[in-house]
Motif scaffolding. Structure first.
Motif, PDB file in Angstrom:
ATOM      1  N   SER A   8      43.418 -36.612  20.274  1.00 43.97           N
ATOM      2  CA  SER A   8      42.961 -37.615  21.238  1.00 43.97           C
ATOM      3  C   SER A   8      42.605 -36.971  22.574  1.00 43.97           C
ATOM      4  CB  SER A   8      44.047 -38.677  21.438  1.00 43.97           C
ATOM      5  OG  SER A   8      44.407 -39.273  20.197  1.00 43.97           O
ATOM      6  N   PHE A   9      43.440 -36.059  23.034  1.00 42.25           N
ATOM      7  CA  PHE A   9      43.157 -35.381  24.300  1.00 42.25           C
ATOM      8  C   PHE A   9      42.025 -34.369  24.136  1.00 42.25           C
ATOM      9  CE2 PHE A   9      47.284 -37.184  25.183  1.00 42.25           C
ATOM     10  CZ  PHE A   9      47.226 -37.504  26.528  1.00 42.25           C
ATOM     11  N   TYR A  10      41.983 -33.702  22.996  1.00 40.11           N
ATOM     12  CA  TYR A  10      40.923 -32.721  22.729  1.00 40.11           C
ATOM     13  C   TYR A  10      39.561 -33.393  22.737  1.00 40.11           C
ATOM     14  CZ  TYR A  10      37.998 -29.441  20.124  1.00 40.11           C
ATOM     15  OH  TYR A  10      36.972 -28.620  19.722  1.00 40.11           O
TER      16      TYR A  10
ATOM     17  N   LEU B   1      46.205 -31.075  26.641  1.00 34.55           N
ATOM     18  CA  LEU B   1      47.339 -31.798  26.082  1.00 34.55           C
ATOM     19  C   LEU B   1      48.521 -31.684  27.034  1.00 34.55           C
ATOM     20  CD1 LEU B   1      48.615 -33.326  23.706  1.00 34.55           C
ATOM     21  CD2 LEU B   1      49.265 -31.109  22.750  1.00 34.55           C
TER      22      LEU B   1
ATOM     23  N   TYR C 120      48.501 -30.984  11.793  1.00 37.69           N
ATOM     24  CA  TYR C 120      48.550 -32.036  12.804  1.00 37.69           C
ATOM     25  C   TYR C 120      49.905 -32.090  13.507  1.00 37.69           C
ATOM     26  CZ  TYR C 120      44.267 -34.242  11.005  1.00 37.69           C
ATOM     27  OH  TYR C 120      42.983 -34.505  10.629  1.00 37.69           O
ATOM     28  N   GLY C 121      50.777 -31.109  13.312  1.00 39.59           N
ATOM     29  CA  GLY C 121      52.129 -31.225  13.840  1.00 39.59           C
ATOM     30  C   GLY C 121      52.908 -32.315  13.129  1.00 39.59           C
TER      31      GLY C 121
ATOM     32  N   ARG D  22      47.986 -37.070  18.513  1.00 41.49           N
ATOM     33  CA  ARG D  22      47.802 -37.193  19.962  1.00 41.49           C
ATOM     34  C   ARG D  22      47.020 -36.014  20.535  1.00 41.49           C
ATOM     35  NH1 ARG D  22      52.713 -35.892  18.368  1.00 41.49           N
ATOM     36  NH2 ARG D  22      53.925 -34.234  19.365  1.00 41.49           N
ATOM     37  N   GLY D  23      47.212 -34.820  19.946  1.00 40.48           N
ATOM     38  CA  GLY D  23      46.465 -33.661  20.417  1.00 40.48           C
ATOM     39  C   GLY D  23      44.972 -33.838  20.223  1.00 40.48           C
TER      40      GLY D  23
ATOM     41  N   TRP E 190      46.358 -41.404  26.549  1.00 41.01           N
ATOM     42  CA  TRP E 190      46.368 -41.253  25.102  1.00 41.01           C
ATOM     43  C   TRP E 190      45.848 -42.524  24.430  1.00 41.01           C
ATOM     44  CZ3 TRP E 190      51.477 -40.919  21.794  1.00 41.01           C
ATOM     45  CH2 TRP E 190      51.126 -40.807  20.435  1.00 41.01           C
TER      46      TRP E 190
ATOM     47  N   THR F 183      52.179 -31.401  28.624  1.00 40.61           N
ATOM     48  CA  THR F 183      53.377 -30.710  28.140  1.00 40.61           C
ATOM     49  C   THR F 183      54.568 -31.650  28.035  1.00 40.61           C
ATOM     50  OG1 THR F 183      53.904 -30.055  30.413  1.00 40.61           O
ATOM     51  CG2 THR F 183      52.610 -28.503  29.078  1.00 40.61           C
TER      52      THR F 183
ATOM     53  N   HIS G 289      49.977 -40.271  31.206  1.00 41.18           N
ATOM     54  CA  HIS G 289      49.516 -39.564  30.018  1.00 41.18           C
ATOM     55  C   HIS G 289      49.549 -40.467  28.783  1.00 41.18           C
ATOM     56  CE1 HIS G 289      49.223 -35.997  32.320  1.00 41.18           C
ATOM     57  NE2 HIS G 289      50.516 -35.716  32.360  1.00 41.18           N
TER      58      HIS G 289
END
Length: 257
Positions: free
Chosen positions: A181-183, A189, A4-5, A178-179, A249, A191, A245
């Motif tokens: 959420s956008f996916y 996502l 998940y980073g 957060r990734g 999110w 930048t 953004h």
């Protein structure tokens, strides 16, 4: 490795495990005073018993993955065969048990899991749904799930959520997610970096991301956790966003698919 980073470098495993145990014990105490486990919760089709059965099943799956990774292949195959109904079927099976049996199963399972996670090397990988995982990530994931299903039960009983320091790893998962959420929203996502600043229960500020990030989110740690676990709509929280953004999110926030 599914990560998940996530950066939980400021949360020691013993502290996170203490949070996990405390969260389970607090929910257990609430349930011990609640006689009717057949009350419907906000999760459609799920009673209080379904919520506890789900937690017990997840703990059992985690123990299988930790102790006998080869046996976890069967869990994955059964889950894949059941598709979107997998969680509902497991919860229904558990909820059909006598309350005393289900409670004992949940208690013993979460105790065994905490003990197993306490002694496992942090970087030791074991299988999980979708990828591999390690103890560094599993502890906050189990904390998050215990808290969020406990929140469903608290909402059912009309018990107001009480913010504690245990929210910090959940908020960290929210930032790292957060990734997702956008996916899930089928959006790329961004930048640009994000900054999240949350008002913590102890009147300090929890923050993630560069201080000069153009995309910013602010609000209470409790509301952020409720939002990223999809237990509150954005309009029901005190969260504010700076940047398109950041707003997107929050509108699509989640920590699981």
């Amino acid at each position: 490795m599914l990560n998940y980073g996530l950066d939980l470098s400021d949360i020691r495993r013993d502290v996170a495990l203490t949070y996990l145990v405390a969260e389970g014990n607090e929910l257990d105490a609430l349930l011990s005073a609640q006689l009717d486990w057949t009350k419907p919760t906000p999760a459609v089709g799920w009673t209080i018993a379904h919520q506890i059965a789900h937690l017990a099943a997840a703990d059992a799956n985690a123990l299988t993955a930790l102790r006998t990774p080869e046996a976890f292949d069967l869990v994955l195959k059964q889950t894949e065969a059941a598709g979107n109904q997998a969680a509902d079927l497991d919860a229904a099976a558990g909820a059909a048990q006598p309350r005393s049996d289900l409670l004992a199963q949940w208690r013993s399972g979460r105790t065994e899991l905490a003990a197993a996670l306490r002694t496992m090397p942090l970087d030791h990988a074991f299988p999980w749904f979708g990828s591999e995982i390690n103890a560094t990530l599993m502890v906050p994931l189990r904390l998050m799930e215990t808290w969020v299903h406990g929140q469903d039960i608290r909402d059912t009983l009309g018990v107001r959520p009480r913010p504690t320091q245990r929210l910090r790893p959940i908020a960290a998962l929210g930032y790292a997610g957060r990734g997702l959420s956008f996916y899930a929203a089928e959006l790329p996502l961004p930048t640009e970096p994000f900054r999240v600043e949350l008002d913590a229960p102890d009147n300090h500020t929890w923050a993630w991301g560069p201080k000069d990030a153009p995309q910013r989110i602010h609000g209470s740690a409790l509301d952020f956790c409720l939002r990223v676990t999809q237990r509150r709509t954005l309009s029901e929280t005190d969260l504010t966003a700076v940047g398109d953004h950041a707003q997107t999110w929050l509108e699509n926030a989640r920590v699981f698919l």
